[in-house]
Design a protein around this motif. Structure first.
Motif: not given
Length: 160
Positions: A124-131
Motif C-alpha cells: 500500500x505504501x508503494x513497494x512491490x516485488x515484480x522485479x
C-alpha cells in the motif's frame, strides 16, 4: 506506543476468526519506525477485511487474473480518494489460507499473520516485488521489522 492510524477490521459473514486490533496497530508502528514517519504522513486509516477462501479467490481472479485463493491482497486507495479520505487502502486476508500455510510451513499463525499484514502495508505504501531487486529490498524490510517483533525470517528455508 499509540498507533496514529485507525485500523478498521471487517469480517465476512461466516468468518469467525478474530485477530486483536492492537496487533495490527503494533505492526503498523513497526513499519513506520522502519521507514520513518514520512512513510505514513497524512494517513489516518487502513481497512482490513477477513474474508473467505471463495471471496479471496474471486478478488484474486478479478484484480490479478489468477483464479486461485491467496493469503493476502492489498488495494491502495485511488489517487484523489486517498487524499480526500486519508486512507492508505484495504487489505484482504483469508484466515483459512493463512492457517493452512502456517501449518504447512511450521509457522506460528500470529507470526505468519504479522508477516502477511506487513507485506500488505508495504504494498500500500508503494513497494512491490515484480522485479528481483524490488523483491530483495521488500524482503529485507520485512525481515528487519519481523526480527524486531521476535519473528524468524519467513524466507529462510530449512533444509532438514
Amino acid at each position: 506506543m499509540t498507533c496514529s492510524i485507525s485500523v478498521h477490521i471487517d469480517q465476512e459473514k461466516g468468518i469467525d476468526t478474530e485477530y486483536p486490533k492492537k496487533d495490527f496497530e503494533d505492526w503498523i508502528n513497526e513499519v513506520e519506525y522502519e521507514l520513518g514517519s514520512h512513510s505514513l504522513k497524512g494517513i489516518s486509516s487502513v481497512s482490513i477485511g477477513l474474508v473467505s477462501k471463495n471471496t479471496i479467490q474471486d478478488l484474486n481472479k478479478t484484480y490479478r487474473k489468477k483464479d486461485k485463493p491467496t493469503n493476502v491482497l492489498a488495494f491502495a486507495s485511488y489517487p484523489g480518494l486517498k487524499e480526500s479520505t486519508n486512507s492508505l487502502g484495504d487489505i484482504a486476508i483469508c484466515p483459512e489460507v493463512l492457517k493452512h500455510e502456517a501449518t504447512e510451513q511450521f509457522k506460528d499463525e500470529n507470526s505468519h499473520l504479522a508477516h502477511l499484514f506487513i507485506h500488505g502495508i508495504l504494498h500500500l505504501i508503494g513497494f512491490d516485488h515484480e522485479k528481483i531487486a524490488e523483491a530483495k529490498e521488500m524482503e529485507k524490510i520485512e525481515i528487519r521489522i519481523l526480527k524486531r517483533l521476535g519473528i524468524d525470517d519467513p524466507y529462510q528455508i530449512d533444509l532438514i
